[in-house]
Design an enzyme around this catalytic site. Structure first.
Site, PDB file in Angstrom:
ATOM      1  N   SER A  31      -2.767  41.130  16.468  1.00  0.00           N
ATOM      2  CA  SER A  31      -4.145  41.379  15.993  1.00  0.00           C
ATOM      3  C   SER A  31      -4.240  42.741  15.309  1.00  0.00           C
ATOM      4  O   SER A  31      -4.840  42.879  14.241  1.00  0.00           O
ATOM      5  CB  SER A  31      -5.123  41.363  17.165  1.00  0.00           C
ATOM      6  OG  SER A  31      -5.255  40.077  17.661  1.00  0.00           O
ATOM      7  N   ARG A 130      -8.378  23.587  11.120  1.00  0.00           N
ATOM      8  CA  ARG A 130      -9.130  24.510  11.988  1.00  0.00           C
ATOM      9  C   ARG A 130     -10.493  24.874  11.384  1.00  0.00           C
ATOM     10  O   ARG A 130     -10.627  25.019  10.181  1.00  0.00           O
ATOM     11  CB  ARG A 130      -8.272  25.752  12.278  1.00  0.00           C
ATOM     12  CG  ARG A 130      -7.027  25.355  13.077  1.00  0.00           C
ATOM     13  CD  ARG A 130      -6.190  26.524  13.468  1.00  0.00           C
ATOM     14  NE  ARG A 130      -6.883  27.413  14.367  1.00  0.00           N
ATOM     15  CZ  ARG A 130      -6.403  28.601  14.741  1.00  0.00           C
ATOM     16  NH1 ARG A 130      -5.231  29.010  14.286  1.00  0.00           N
ATOM     17  NH2 ARG A 130      -7.082  29.352  15.568  1.00  0.00           N
ATOM     18  N   SER A 175     -15.977  35.717  19.150  1.00  0.00           N
ATOM     19  CA  SER A 175     -14.735  35.601  18.378  1.00  0.00           C
ATOM     20  C   SER A 175     -14.503  36.862  17.565  1.00  0.00           C
ATOM     21  O   SER A 175     -15.319  37.237  16.722  1.00  0.00           O
ATOM     22  CB  SER A 175     -14.822  34.396  17.432  1.00  0.00           C
ATOM     23  OG  SER A 175     -13.883  34.532  16.390  1.00  0.00           O
ATOM     24  N   GLN A 177     -12.303  37.192  15.380  1.00  0.00           N
ATOM     25  CA  GLN A 177     -12.030  36.841  13.982  1.00  0.00           C
ATOM     26  C   GLN A 177     -13.330  36.768  13.195  1.00  0.00           C
ATOM     27  O   GLN A 177     -13.421  37.269  12.074  1.00  0.00           O
ATOM     28  CB  GLN A 177     -11.270  35.506  13.918  1.00  0.00           C
ATOM     29  CG  GLN A 177      -9.875  35.620  14.500  1.00  0.00           C
ATOM     30  CD  GLN A 177      -9.110  34.314  14.474  1.00  0.00           C
ATOM     31  OE1 GLN A 177      -9.655  33.263  14.137  1.00  0.00           O
ATOM     32  NE2 GLN A 177      -7.845  34.359  14.835  1.00  0.00           N
ATOM     33  N   ASP A 324      -5.563  34.055  24.467  1.00  0.00           N
ATOM     34  CA  ASP A 324      -4.223  33.656  24.007  1.00  0.00           C
ATOM     35  C   ASP A 324      -3.208  33.565  25.151  1.00  0.00           C
ATOM     36  O   ASP A 324      -2.110  33.042  24.966  1.00  0.00           O
ATOM     37  CB  ASP A 324      -3.710  34.647  22.951  1.00  0.00           C
ATOM     38  CG  ASP A 324      -4.538  34.570  21.675  1.00  0.00           C
ATOM     39  OD1 ASP A 324      -5.164  33.515  21.437  1.00  0.00           O
ATOM     40  OD2 ASP A 324      -4.569  35.562  20.924  1.00  0.00           O
ATOM     41  N   LYS A 351      -7.314  25.914  18.642  1.00  0.00           N
ATOM     42  CA  LYS A 351      -6.280  26.907  18.300  1.00  0.00           C
ATOM     43  C   LYS A 351      -5.200  26.210  17.462  1.00  0.00           C
ATOM     44  O   LYS A 351      -5.432  25.127  16.932  1.00  0.00           O
ATOM     45  CB  LYS A 351      -5.703  27.519  19.582  1.00  0.00           C
ATOM     46  CG  LYS A 351      -6.716  28.390  20.343  1.00  0.00           C
ATOM     47  CD  LYS A 351      -7.034  29.648  19.559  1.00  0.00           C
ATOM     48  CE  LYS A 351      -8.080  30.502  20.259  1.00  0.00           C
ATOM     49  NZ  LYS A 351      -8.579  31.585  19.411  1.00  0.00           N
ATOM     50  N   ARG A 355      -4.718  23.383  22.912  1.00  0.00           N
ATOM     51  CA  ARG A 355      -3.867  23.962  23.966  1.00  0.00           C
ATOM     52  C   ARG A 355      -4.201  23.426  25.362  1.00  0.00           C
ATOM     53  O   ARG A 355      -3.356  23.482  26.257  1.00  0.00           O
ATOM     54  CB  ARG A 355      -3.950  25.500  23.931  1.00  0.00           C
ATOM     55  CG  ARG A 355      -3.219  26.063  22.722  1.00  0.00           C
ATOM     56  CD  ARG A 355      -3.248  27.573  22.650  1.00  0.00           C
ATOM     57  NE  ARG A 355      -2.426  28.025  21.533  1.00  0.00           N
ATOM     58  CZ  ARG A 355      -2.473  29.237  21.007  1.00  0.00           C
ATOM     59  NH1 ARG A 355      -3.316  30.138  21.488  1.00  0.00           N
ATOM     60  NH2 ARG A 355      -1.681  29.565  19.998  1.00  0.00           N
ATOM     61  N   ARG A 397       2.629  29.735  21.132  1.00  0.00           N
ATOM     62  CA  ARG A 397       2.326  30.110  22.523  1.00  0.00           C
ATOM     63  C   ARG A 397       2.643  28.967  23.495  1.00  0.00           C
ATOM     64  O   ARG A 397       3.018  29.203  24.634  1.00  0.00           O
ATOM     65  CB  ARG A 397       0.882  30.568  22.652  1.00  0.00           C
ATOM     66  CG  ARG A 397       0.598  31.769  21.747  1.00  0.00           C
ATOM     67  CD  ARG A 397      -0.448  32.695  22.268  1.00  0.00           C
ATOM     68  NE  ARG A 397      -0.927  33.558  21.205  1.00  0.00           N
ATOM     69  CZ  ARG A 397      -0.349  34.696  20.812  1.00  0.00           C
ATOM     70  NH1 ARG A 397       0.756  35.119  21.418  1.00  0.00           N
ATOM     71  NH2 ARG A 397      -0.842  35.412  19.824  1.00  0.00           N
TER      72      ARG A 397
HETATM   73  C1  S3P Z   1      -7.653  37.082  17.161  1.00  0.00           C
HETATM   74  C2  S3P Z   1      -8.737  36.618  17.863  1.00  0.00           C
HETATM   75  C3  S3P Z   1      -8.688  35.446  18.742  1.00  0.00           C
HETATM   76  C4  S3P Z   1      -7.262  35.093  19.115  1.00  0.00           C
HETATM   77  C5  S3P Z   1      -6.345  35.091  17.931  1.00  0.00           C
HETATM   78  C6  S3P Z   1      -6.328  36.463  17.278  1.00  0.00           C
HETATM   79  C7  S3P Z   1      -7.824  38.244  16.272  1.00  0.00           C
HETATM   80  O1  S3P Z   1      -9.261  34.341  18.063  1.00  0.00           O
HETATM   81  O2  S3P Z   1      -7.223  33.829  19.753  1.00  0.00           O
HETATM   82  O3  S3P Z   1      -5.036  34.760  18.314  1.00  0.00           O
HETATM   83  O4  S3P Z   1      -6.815  38.856  15.868  1.00  0.00           O
HETATM   84  O5  S3P Z   1      -8.971  38.582  15.969  1.00  0.00           O
HETATM   85  P1  S3P Z   1     -10.851  34.101  18.041  1.00  0.00           P
HETATM   86  O6  S3P Z   1     -11.452  35.229  17.321  1.00  0.00           O
HETATM   87  O7  S3P Z   1     -11.026  32.818  17.294  1.00  0.00           O
HETATM   88  O8  S3P Z   1     -11.278  34.010  19.458  1.00  0.00           O
END
Ligand code: S3P
Length: 437
Positions: A31, A130, A175, A177, A324, A351, A355, A397
């Site tokens: 990340s 996704r 989230s 992201q 994760d 994901k 999972r 994973r």
């Molecule tokens: C991440 C946020 C998580 C995580 C992903 C990496 C990031 O996802 O599961 O592997 O780097 O911001 P979400 O934001 O969808 O929860």
């Protein structure tokens, strides 16, 4: 030579380990590496990123920024990025391939929505399934022009960059992201952009933006970024990835007699849910040498396996702090006494693969007692797992969690499609071989 693990034709054969022993380092945090590459590219001046992760996901982000004119140098653990400044990116001449990386696609959608050019983002067959509505909808509220398959929900995405307007957004799903995507757009927008979450998701973006000089205010679950500020490049240090370390820590906690140290692991409180849960399950874990570098906590993690774990409940605000690591927690739950219940984790279904389903189906092949729920799993601890032939579903994973489950099982196992591990953990097998006894 350690012959407990061997990959031939993308199939990993595993014979059980007695314990894990020794000291290891894991690759840089995925990340944080994505964020460092993106923010250094739009910063003013040169940045040096130390400890960058070179898994396929982060390399996809890097390649895309290079296609927009960003120049970089360096190999191994260091990467120099010559920042283009906020308006220095160039229109790419081809479609941008995010490969398997949801982080690449969601973060860059925010950045590209605010550029003065046109771009198209796509990915592999997993990524194209996704959900992208979670970033497209709020970005459209900011004035972004984005087109996507199935009424704006799935990749490829086609983006006509525009001037954006800041918004106050309450995110229905916690989230990082989504949050980061909106902040990247918000850096360019008129006025402020705020994101409020029900539970706090990982906050690496907030910390790095602050470190690079952005105007950002964190108020409990609401974070606000001011548009128009420019970032100043500098030295960024990426800690070891706790999501990678989790496989080793989990394995050592299960296998009685293990004594393992994982060095320089990121211990940001929004990411260390896995450690907190294991401690609650009775694991013998010590955090040593805790320090802070470039706004992120780092420490060494020492684990001793005593074979005395007990089941636990994992739900609510814990979920984003260990999302994760759930595949590995399911494996740990199989070896704990009593029941481990995972709730509120519906996100796992979208994901790299589903999972919840993947871990339930594959571990049952090894004799695990797992019930699938819509938003999680009920795991009954069993005396032992037995070796089996398992699928990774080409999800890194799942592949690594099953590799550790196999080391802790009785009898031989095989795991198919192991190449996917390159997504986040180049060198996984070699590092594991060093500590498997
Ligand atoms: C991440 C946020 C998580 C995580 C992903 C990496 C990031 O996802 O599961 O592997 O780097 O911001 P979400 O934001 O969808 O929860």
């Amino acid at each position: 030579m350690n012959n407990k693990l061997q990959t031939i034709n993308d199939v990993l054969s595993i014979v059980p380990a007695r314990r894990l022993q020794g000291e290891v380092s894991v690759p840089g945090d995925k990340s944080i590496s994505h964020r460092a590459i993106i923010l250094a590219s739009i910063a003013e001046g040169t940045s040096i990123i130390r400890g960058i992760q070179r898994g396929k996901d982060c390399l996809a982000t890097l390649k895309i920024l290079k296609m927009m004119g960003v120049e970089t140098e360096g190999k191994g653990d260091d990467l120099i990025i010559y920042g283009k400044g906020p308006t220095g990116l160039k229109e790419p001449r081809d479609v941008l391939d995010c490969e398997n990386s949801g982080t690449t696609m969601r973060l860059l959608t925010g950045l590209l929505s605010a550029q003065n050019f046109y771009s198209v983002l796509t990915g592999d067959s997993s990524l194209r399934k996704r959900p992208m509505g979670r970033v497209i909808e709020p970005l459209r509220k900011m004035g972004a022009q984005i087109f996507a398959r199935e009424k704006g929900r799935f990749p490829p995405l086609s983006i006509i960059g525009r001037h954006l307007q800041g918004i106050d957004y309450s995110s229905p799903i916690p989230s990082a992201q989504v949050k980061t995507c909106l902040f990247l757009a918000g850096l360019y927008a008129k006025g402020n952009t705020s994101v409020t979450e029900k539970y706090r998701s990982r906050d690496h973006t907030e910390r790095m933006l602050k470190f690079l000089g952005a105007d950002i205010e964190v108020n409990n679950l609401k974070v606000r970024v001011k548009g128009g500020a420019s970032l100043s490049g500098g030295e960024l240090r990426v800690p070891g990835d706790i999501s990678a370390a989790a496989f080793f820590i989990g394995g050592a906690a299960i296998l009685k007699g293990s004594r393992l140290k994982v060095l320089n692991v990121g211990l940001n409180p929004t990411r260390r849910g896995f450690i907190d849960v294991l401690l609650g399950m009775g694991a013998h874990i010590k955090i040593l040498n805790l320090r802070k570098k470039c706004g992120e906590e780092i420490g060494d993690i020492e684990v001793r396996g005593r074979g005395d774990l007990k089941g636990t409940l994992i739900e609510g605000d814990l979920i984003p702090r260990l999302i994760d690591e759930i595949p590995m927690l399911v494996v740990v739950g199989c070896f704990a006494k009593g029941q481990t219940l995972i709730k509120d984790a519906r996100e796992l279904r979208v994901k790299e693969t589903d999972r919840i389903k993947a871990m339930s189906v594959e571990l049952r092949k090894m004799g695990a007692q797992i019930k699938e729920k819509e938003d999680g799993m009920v795991i009954e601890g069993v005396k032992e797992l037995r070796g089996a032939e398992c699928n990774s579903y080409k999800d890194h994973r799942i592949a690594m969690a099953l590799a550790i489950a196999s080391l802790c099982a009785r009898g031989k196992s095989k795991i198919l499609d192991m190449e996917c591990i390159e997504t986040s953990f180049p060198g996984f097998e070699e590092i594991l071989k060093k500590v498997v006894v």
